[in-house]
Design an enzyme around this catalytic site. Structure first.
Site, PDB file in Angstrom:
ATOM      1  N   ASP A  96      -7.132   4.365  -4.574  1.00 63.58           N
ATOM      2  CA  ASP A  96      -7.743   4.246  -3.239  1.00 63.58           C
ATOM      3  C   ASP A  96      -8.350   5.623  -2.981  1.00 63.58           C
ATOM      4  O   ASP A  96      -8.574   6.374  -3.951  1.00 63.58           O
ATOM      5  CB  ASP A  96      -6.687   3.865  -2.182  1.00 63.58           C
ATOM      6  CG  ASP A  96      -7.324   3.431  -0.851  1.00 63.58           C
ATOM      7  OD1 ASP A  96      -7.750   2.275  -0.759  1.00 63.58           O
ATOM      8  OD2 ASP A  96      -7.436   4.249   0.092  1.00 63.58           O
ATOM      9  N   SER A 156      -8.251  -5.771 -10.393  1.00 68.38           N
ATOM     10  CA  SER A 156      -6.923  -5.243 -10.730  1.00 68.38           C
ATOM     11  C   SER A 156      -6.017  -6.370 -11.193  1.00 68.38           C
ATOM     12  O   SER A 156      -5.238  -6.214 -12.142  1.00 68.38           O
ATOM     13  CB  SER A 156      -6.293  -4.573  -9.501  1.00 68.38           C
ATOM     14  OG  SER A 156      -6.755  -3.253  -9.352  1.00 68.38           O
ATOM     15  N   LYS A 170       0.863  -1.198   0.000  1.00 70.44           N
ATOM     16  CA  LYS A 170       0.000   0.000   0.000  1.00 70.44           C
ATOM     17  C   LYS A 170       0.884   1.227   0.000  1.00 70.44           C
ATOM     18  O   LYS A 170       2.018   1.180   0.469  1.00 70.44           O
ATOM     19  CB  LYS A 170      -0.878   0.016   1.254  1.00 70.44           C
ATOM     20  CG  LYS A 170      -2.086   0.916   1.146  1.00 70.44           C
ATOM     21  CD  LYS A 170      -3.233   0.191   0.511  1.00 70.44           C
ATOM     22  CE  LYS A 170      -4.401   1.105   0.198  1.00 70.44           C
ATOM     23  NZ  LYS A 170      -5.571   0.331  -0.236  1.00 70.44           N
TER      24      LYS A 170
HETATM   25  P1  NDP Z   1     -13.003   7.886  -2.908  1.00 68.26           P
HETATM   26  O1  NDP Z   1     -11.927   8.867  -2.705  1.00 68.26           O
HETATM   27  O2  NDP Z   1     -13.543   7.662  -4.269  1.00 68.26           O
HETATM   28  O3  NDP Z   1     -14.240   8.189  -1.953  1.00 68.26           O
HETATM   29  C1  NDP Z   1     -14.074   8.256  -0.588  1.00 68.26           C
HETATM   30  C2  NDP Z   1     -15.388   8.675   0.045  1.00 68.26           C
HETATM   31  O4  NDP Z   1     -15.279   8.568   1.457  1.00 68.26           O
HETATM   32  C3  NDP Z   1     -15.772  10.106  -0.247  1.00 68.26           C
HETATM   33  O5  NDP Z   1     -17.154  10.218  -0.243  1.00 68.26           O
HETATM   34  C4  NDP Z   1     -15.151  10.843   0.926  1.00 68.26           C
HETATM   35  O6  NDP Z   1     -15.773  12.077   1.203  1.00 68.26           O
HETATM   36  C5  NDP Z   1     -15.386   9.860   2.052  1.00 68.26           C
HETATM   37  N1  NDP Z   1     -14.327  10.013   3.068  1.00 68.26           N
HETATM   38  C6  NDP Z   1     -13.004   9.868   2.888  1.00 68.26           C
HETATM   39  N2  NDP Z   1     -12.330  10.102   4.016  1.00 68.26           N
HETATM   40  C7  NDP Z   1     -13.271  10.427   4.922  1.00 68.26           C
HETATM   41  C8  NDP Z   1     -13.208  10.756   6.274  1.00 68.26           C
HETATM   42  N3  NDP Z   1     -12.029  10.830   6.928  1.00 68.26           N
HETATM   43  N4  NDP Z   1     -14.386  10.984   6.916  1.00 68.26           N
HETATM   44  C9  NDP Z   1     -15.570  10.903   6.245  1.00 68.26           C
HETATM   45  N5  NDP Z   1     -15.683  10.589   4.957  1.00 68.26           N
HETATM   46  C10 NDP Z   1     -14.556  10.347   4.306  1.00 68.26           C
HETATM   47  O7  NDP Z   1     -12.427   6.512  -2.307  1.00 68.26           O
HETATM   48  P2  NDP Z   1     -12.940   5.018  -2.555  1.00 68.26           P
HETATM   49  O8  NDP Z   1     -14.391   4.994  -2.774  1.00 68.26           O
HETATM   50  O9  NDP Z   1     -12.028   4.427  -3.568  1.00 68.26           O
HETATM   51  O10 NDP Z   1     -12.562   4.336  -1.156  1.00 68.26           O
HETATM   52  C11 NDP Z   1     -13.501   4.224  -0.087  1.00 68.26           C
HETATM   53  C12 NDP Z   1     -13.034   3.140   0.860  1.00 68.26           C
HETATM   54  O11 NDP Z   1     -12.983   1.887   0.154  1.00 68.26           O
HETATM   55  C13 NDP Z   1     -11.632   3.320   1.454  1.00 68.26           C
HETATM   56  O12 NDP Z   1     -11.618   2.760   2.746  1.00 68.26           O
HETATM   57  C14 NDP Z   1     -10.756   2.479   0.528  1.00 68.26           C
HETATM   58  O13 NDP Z   1      -9.567   2.080   1.177  1.00 68.26           O
HETATM   59  C15 NDP Z   1     -11.699   1.303   0.285  1.00 68.26           C
HETATM   60  N6  NDP Z   1     -11.425   0.497  -0.899  1.00 68.26           N
HETATM   61  C16 NDP Z   1     -11.344   1.054  -2.145  1.00 68.26           C
HETATM   62  C17 NDP Z   1     -11.133   0.251  -3.246  1.00 68.26           C
HETATM   63  C18 NDP Z   1     -11.108   0.790  -4.618  1.00 68.26           C
HETATM   64  O14 NDP Z   1     -11.014   0.011  -5.560  1.00 68.26           O
HETATM   65  N7  NDP Z   1     -11.226   2.087  -4.834  1.00 68.26           N
HETATM   66  C19 NDP Z   1     -10.950  -1.204  -3.112  1.00 68.26           C
HETATM   67  C20 NDP Z   1     -11.133  -1.694  -1.763  1.00 68.26           C
HETATM   68  C21 NDP Z   1     -11.342  -0.857  -0.721  1.00 68.26           C
HETATM   69  P3  NDP Z   1     -15.128  13.432   0.605  1.00 68.26           P
HETATM   70  O15 NDP Z   1     -15.386  13.379  -0.867  1.00 68.26           O
HETATM   71  O16 NDP Z   1     -15.836  14.528   1.290  1.00 68.26           O
HETATM   72  O17 NDP Z   1     -13.669  13.378   0.926  1.00 68.26           O
HETATM   73  O1  2IT Z   2      -7.964  -1.441  -0.756  1.00 70.71           O
HETATM   74  C1  2IT Z   2      -7.893  -1.940  -1.895  1.00 70.71           C
HETATM   75  O2  2IT Z   2      -8.012  -3.151  -2.087  1.00 70.71           O
HETATM   76  C2  2IT Z   2      -7.695  -1.038  -3.030  1.00 70.71           C
HETATM   77  N1  2IT Z   2      -7.639   0.170  -2.840  1.00 70.71           N
HETATM   78  C3  2IT Z   2      -7.547  -1.584  -4.417  1.00 70.71           C
HETATM   79  C4  2IT Z   2      -6.141  -2.085  -4.635  1.00 70.71           C
HETATM   80  C5  2IT Z   2      -5.835  -2.521  -6.042  1.00 70.71           C
HETATM   81  O3  2IT Z   2      -4.658  -2.862  -6.244  1.00 70.71           O
HETATM   82  O4  2IT Z   2      -6.704  -2.547  -6.905  1.00 70.71           O
END
Ligand code: NDP
Ligand code: 2IT
Length: 444
Positions: free
Chosen positions: A166, A376, A126
């Protein structure tokens, strides 16, 4: 003292001020207690747990860039290469002001077991930075991404370490980073995933985490005699995972009534309008306050509160520790039947235990959100064979992987006498493959 307790104590002592990393290690090691106790002598002699909780390698670097006013800004970049027993390091890059080494280590540690659960050959890693893309111009984001990659490119490669998106890292950031990697290293290879479709990205990768979350939720409910169709759902977050979780939940006949962002949340009694949500978040990069302009019947609330709505299913899709004990109590008193984690570690340990004790089906993030990294890995396969698969092909592979993950963790839980405890099941099932590979490869 038991080996597990000794290691938990050691991790806390050796990694001070990293509470999220302690939390992730505790959750995993507590689940593994039964497996570790059965092999205690060998594991101790091989220092297996010490090797598991210490990253193979970690990088911390300066990221200088120039903002639109000509002012030089300096951020900190990280990449933690945690465990490569089963494949090249794989895991996302988080861009958020809250990022520090402890956060990246917690995410990297979780990623080891998640990636193992996918059944695909990917190790755990990460990275990220405390850079905040919010409010920055495209040029500023590009300047940051190019500077970040100028350093990161020394440590990554299609067969060594493959970062992805992420929080805060989406298609735009991946594009800028890919361009800079190619320019410096001079190789066109699948060094990042989540790429655009015109330069090696995979169809369905954008949707994969959210869709995968719903595929596993659907399968888990089905195996427990429940149907997702007709259920009411609370989703938190409004980013990549939340948007596509909402979309797939609706396709499966459920009604999603909430989404949130870091400043507030929306309640839409008629069901969230995904087209409006995409326009607000993916195109305009605006706040959720805008949602009311599209749906006058909805409510916007400042602050936290998404878990106060009466729902059957809760899908936390924002960030770590966003669902605490008070939220868990509210959900239970409102009759929630399932909590499945789209985000990484969104539920506190106390809340998780409370939900499980009260009979709520709980699927942890390392299983429930594994569809993103699994897809991925499918993108890596397509890049290696220099082919692109259709949306249907990738999506059907994703669904197969998620269904398989559920059955693996269900069986592991049953095998060790923890029927229905999917946290224990996920940790054990993920751990078994990694340990087997570590043992086979000697003391490295
Ligand atoms: P994005 O940046 O696309 O969206 C994040 C969302 O969460 C936004 O709505 C953001 O609000 C909100 N957010 C972020 N930080 C905070 C905080 N500290 N308090 C409150 N709200 C918060 O990220 P993802 O959708 O990609 O990721 C969301 C979660 O999923 C994370 O935990 C990530 O690690 C996990 N994840 C993502 C994957 C992926 O493929 N993208 C895969 C597996 C897990 P705002 O816009 O206001 O910042
Ligand atoms: O938390 C996660 O699994 C991710 N943000 C996606 C990682 C990836 O390599 O697609």
């Amino acid at each position: 003292m038991s080996y597990v307790d000794e290691i938990i104590e050691q991790v806390i002592k050796q990694n001070p001020a990293e509470p999220e990393f302690h939390q992730a290690v505790k959750e995993v090691l507590e689940s593994l207690r039964v497996v570790v106790e059965a092999n205690e002598e060998k594991f101790r002699k091989d220092a297996l747990l010490e090797r598991l909780v210490n990253p193979e390698r970690q990088f911390k670097f300066r990221v200088p860039w120039v903002d639109d006013k000509g002012q030089v800004q300096v951020n900190t970049g990280y990449r933690v290469q945690f465990n490569s027993a089963i494949g090249p390091y794989k895991g996302g890059l988080r861009l958020h002001p809250s990022v520090n080494l402890g956060i990246i280590k917690f995410l990297g540690f979780e990623q080891i077991f998640k990636n193992s659960l996918t059944g695909l050959p990917i190790g755990g890693g990460k990275g990220g930075s405390d850079f905040d893309p919010k409010g920055k111009s495209d040029r500023e984001v590009m300047a940051f991404c190019q500077s970040f990659m100028t350093e990161l490119c020394k440590y990554i490669g299609a067969d060594t370490d493959v970062p992805a998106g992420d929080i805060g890292t989406g298609a735009r950031e991946i594009g800028f980073m890919f361009g800079q990697y190619k320019r410096i290293r001079g190789v066109y290879e699948g060094v990042l995933t989540g790429k655009g479709l015109s330069y090696g990205g995979s169809l369905a990768r954008t949707e994969a985490t959210g869709y995968g979350l719903l595929y596993i939720t659907e399968e888990m409910l089905k195996c427990n005699g429940q149907d997702i169709a007709g259920k009411t759902v609370a989703v938190s977050g409004s980013g990549n995972v939340a948007i596509y979780a909402t979309q797939k939940a609706q396709q499966l006949g459920a009604k999603v009534v909430t989404v949130s962002d870091s400043t507030g949340w929306v309640y839409d009694p008629d069901g969230i309008d995904v087209t409006a949500l995409k326009e607000i978040k993916e195109v305009k990069r605006a706040r959720l306050t805008e949602y009311k302009n599209y749906r006058p019947n909805s409510e916007y609330h400042e602050g936290k509160g998404v878990w106060s709505v009466k729902v059957d299913i809760a899908l936390p899709c924002a960030t770590q520790n966003e669902l605490d004990i008070e939220d868990a109590k509210t959900l239970v008193s409102n009759g929630v039947i399932a909590v499945c984690e789209g985000a990484n570690m969104p539920t506190t340990l106390e809340a998780t235990e409370y939900l499980q004790k009260n009979g709520v089906y709980f699927v942890p993030g390392k299983a429930a959100n594994a569809g993103g990294v699994a897809t991925s890995a499918l993108e890596m396969s397509q890049n290696s064979e220099r082919l692109s698969w259709s949306f249907e092909e990738v999506d059907s592979k994703l669904k197969g992987i998620m269904v398989n993950i559920f059955h693996n963790l269900d069986s592991a839980a049953k095998k060790y006498g923890f029927d229905g405890n999917y946290v224990v099941g996920a940790n054990i099932a993920g751990f078994e493959k990694v340990v087997d590979a570590m043992n086979a490869q000697g003391i490295v």
